[in-house]
Design a protein around this motif. Structure first.
Motif, PDB file in Angstrom:
ATOM      1  N   SER A  86       4.283  32.229  35.663  1.00 51.84           N
ATOM      2  CA  SER A  86       3.678  33.023  36.701  1.00 51.84           C
ATOM      3  C   SER A  86       4.535  34.474  36.801  1.00 51.84           C
ATOM      4  CB  SER A  86       3.657  32.186  38.002  1.00 51.84           C
ATOM      5  OG  SER A  86       3.278  32.835  38.945  1.00 51.84           O
ATOM      6  N   SER A  87       3.798  35.207  37.486  1.00 52.86           N
ATOM      7  CA  SER A  87       4.734  36.586  38.346  1.00 52.86           C
ATOM      8  C   SER A  87       5.786  36.090  39.034  1.00 52.86           C
ATOM      9  CB  SER A  87       3.621  37.482  38.734  1.00 52.86           C
ATOM     10  OG  SER A  87       2.894  37.893  37.755  1.00 52.86           O
ATOM     11  N   ASP A  88       5.837  34.842  39.408  1.00 52.08           N
ATOM     12  CA  ASP A  88       6.840  34.200  40.403  1.00 52.08           C
ATOM     13  C   ASP A  88       8.054  34.081  39.872  1.00 52.08           C
ATOM     14  OD1 ASP A  88       6.363  31.687  39.281  1.00 52.08           O
ATOM     15  OD2 ASP A  88       5.615  30.879  41.095  1.00 52.08           O
ATOM     16  N   ARG A  89       8.140  34.400  38.539  1.00 48.78           N
ATOM     17  CA  ARG A  89       9.444  34.126  37.816  1.00 48.78           C
ATOM     18  C   ARG A  89       9.652  32.835  37.400  1.00 48.78           C
ATOM     19  NH1 ARG A  89      14.108  35.186  39.730  1.00 48.78           N
ATOM     20  NH2 ARG A  89      13.502  34.486  41.986  1.00 48.78           N
ATOM     21  N   HIS A 142      12.060  35.790  25.739  1.00 50.47           N
ATOM     22  CA  HIS A 142      13.034  34.954  25.715  1.00 50.47           C
ATOM     23  C   HIS A 142      12.798  33.477  24.672  1.00 50.47           C
ATOM     24  CE1 HIS A 142      15.044  36.425  29.496  1.00 50.47           C
ATOM     25  NE2 HIS A 142      14.571  37.284  29.000  1.00 50.47           N
ATOM     26  N   MET A 143      13.806  33.173  23.985  1.00 48.99           N
ATOM     27  CA  MET A 143      13.199  32.170  23.017  1.00 48.99           C
ATOM     28  C   MET A 143      13.930  30.811  23.402  1.00 48.99           C
ATOM     29  SD  MET A 143      13.468  34.194  19.521  1.00 48.99           S
ATOM     30  CE  MET A 143      12.964  32.795  18.366  1.00 48.99           C
ATOM     31  N   HIS A 170      11.365  26.008  35.062  1.00 43.23           N
ATOM     32  CA  HIS A 170      12.706  26.785  34.609  1.00 43.23           C
ATOM     33  C   HIS A 170      12.411  28.214  35.317  1.00 43.23           C
ATOM     34  CE1 HIS A 170      15.174  28.899  31.519  1.00 43.23           C
ATOM     35  NE2 HIS A 170      14.266  29.902  31.740  1.00 43.23           N
ATOM     36  N   THR A 171      13.531  28.828  35.639  1.00 41.54           N
ATOM     37  CA  THR A 171      13.342  30.124  36.451  1.00 41.54           C
ATOM     38  C   THR A 171      14.017  31.370  35.477  1.00 41.54           C
ATOM     39  OG1 THR A 171      13.473  29.012  38.703  1.00 41.54           O
ATOM     40  CG2 THR A 171      13.777  31.561  38.749  1.00 41.54           C
ATOM     41  N   GLU A 172      13.142  32.431  35.532  1.00 38.12           N
ATOM     42  CA  GLU A 172      13.477  33.451  34.738  1.00 38.12           C
ATOM     43  C   GLU A 172      14.171  34.455  35.821  1.00 38.12           C
ATOM     44  OE1 GLU A 172      13.972  33.896  31.846  1.00 38.12           O
ATOM     45  OE2 GLU A 172      12.208  32.971  30.568  1.00 38.12           O
TER      46      GLU A 172
END
Length: 421
Positions: free
Chosen positions: A315-318, A368-369, A337-339
């Motif tokens: 999501s665009s919510d990271r 990101h992998m 998981h948060t980006e």
């Protein structure tokens, strides 16, 4: 006079060259520094620092340099020639690619603070880059048994690439934005405004599937059914037909989303749809009825993939959320998981050793992998702009397409086998 001159020289030696910062300095040697002087980022390189978001931290020559900073190192060594070593040390912790190097005009060489590479990590490498599209790449397809790669873009074209030469063999100008593109068997499906084009690459026949309202942002095939998500929030479903005028028949319109459907996935005999309305809907593919709605995201749902018995959503919510069937058929989030930035798209594939790898394209021009199920970072891919999609190819190849129109070809590398004694 000598004292004033010495002070002026010392001051110059601590000043960063303004022309270098603008990428225009052509003096060699230059009497000013060719290096920035910010505080170093977090040790892992992914921390919430000013450099993580492309901002320059405030600095002053009067501030006491922090331990390990480039300013302290330069002052301790008293030699600008050491800048190369400092730049290399900083580069190891910086996940950002040099925007000048991307366009082949970086003048800093080894002293550049940013990466001069399209990737960071082991076990994979670039094969070639294909820069022909002028706008966002919205679809990549490699039909089974074909030696041609198809790519669609919002520049209004579909390009057909020869897999042997890497050259563009044909350009089809559709006169309208291509907003999605997939293949299934001998068929290529192209999502457009208010329609889907269906091309059969064996018979060279072409059909137009009407019905969608607005741009067709997502398509998938499951249970012998083509699903297309439109801008008005409706999902259209076509199945094979024996009619002479078209081999496809519209069998259902799935309603429920209140905003554009932007991603679709099929798994466990279910269709999953993600929307700008921040929800995920689960549809029974036999009855084409909605069985549940998932509302855990707080911004647009951008991507969905099915992995084993799990559903992964971004999501665009990271966040990336992992869903599992708990009881009575209900789905619940078992891991989040948060980006650092919003997530554009997800894709999963095995590496050369068969390990499952999750690709997470983020709004920082990088992918990101992660190794699954641990989510330990395996590496990063970089692009000119955000990577809109990722697609798997044959023989260890995979493809990425970004919002600048750059199509990159990658390959997993075989791990050398150690001879047993």
């Amino acid at each position: 006079m000598d004292t004033k001159f010495a002070r002026r020289t010392e001051r110059i030696g601590r000043t960063t060259c303004s022309y270098w910062k603008a990428g225009k300095c052509n003096r060699n040697p230059c009497r000013f520094l060719h290096i920035e002087t910010p505080s170093p980022p977090a040790a892992c390189g992914y921390g919430n620092t000013a450099y993580s978001y492309g901002k320059k931290p405030h600095s002053s020559s009067e501030n006491t340099p922090k331990y390990g900073s480039k300013k302290a190192l330069l002052r301790d060594n008293g030699d600008r020639g050491d800048a190369t070593r400092v730049a290399k040390a900083f580069k190891k912790s910086s996940p950002r690619i040099c925007k000048y190097w991307i366009n082949n005009n970086c003048v800093h060489g080894e002293q550049c603070l940013y990466l001069h590479s399209w990737f960071r990590g082991d076990g994979f490498s670039t094969v070639t880059k294909l820069q022909e599209h002028k706008k966002v790449i919205t679809g990549i397809a490699l039909p089974v048994g074909s030696d041609k790669l198809y790519s669609g873009s919002t520049d209004g074209t579909v390009r057909i690439w020869d897999c042997h030469t890497g050259q563009c063999a044909k350009v089809i100008n559709l006169g309208a934005e291509v907003t999605s593109l997939i293949s299934e068997g001998s068929w290529i499906f192209v999502g457009l405004q208010n329609a889907v084009k269906a091309w059969n690459i064996q018979t060279m026949s072409e059909f137009t599937l009407d019905g969608p309202k607005g741009r067709v942002r997502a398509m998938t095939v499951g249970n012998n059914t083509l699903f297309a998500g439109a801008e008005d929030g409706v999902i259209f479903a076509w199945r094979g037909s024996s009619k002479a005028d078209s081999p496809f028949e519209l069998v259902a319109s799935l309603t429920g989303h209140t905003k554009a459907v932007v991603c679709l996935a099929v798994g466990c005999k279910m269709l999953y749809s993600g929307s700008m309305d921040q929800s995920i809907k689960v549809w029974d593919m036999d009855t084409l009825q909605c069985t549940m709605t998932l509302n855990d995201h707080t911004d647009a749902v951008t991507s969905l993939i099915c992995w084993d018995q799990y559903l992964l959503s971004s999501s665009s919510d990271r966040t990336i959320k992992v869903w599992a069937c708990i009881e009575a058929g209900s789905l619940e989030v078992i891991y989040t998981h948060t980006e650092e930035n919003g997530v554009v798209s997800l894709f999963g594939m095995p590496d050369a050793e068969g390990k499952p790898i999750l690709f997470s394209s983020c709004r920082d021009n990088s992918v990101h992998m992660y190794e699954l199920p641990s989510f330990s970072e395996r590496g990063r891919l970089f692009a000119k702009k955000d990577v809109a999609l990722i697609e798997l190819g044959p023989g260890g190849l995979f493809f990425t397409g970004d919002e600048s129109g750059l199509l990159m070809v990658w390959k997993w590398l075989e791990v050398p086998k150690v001879a047993s004694s």
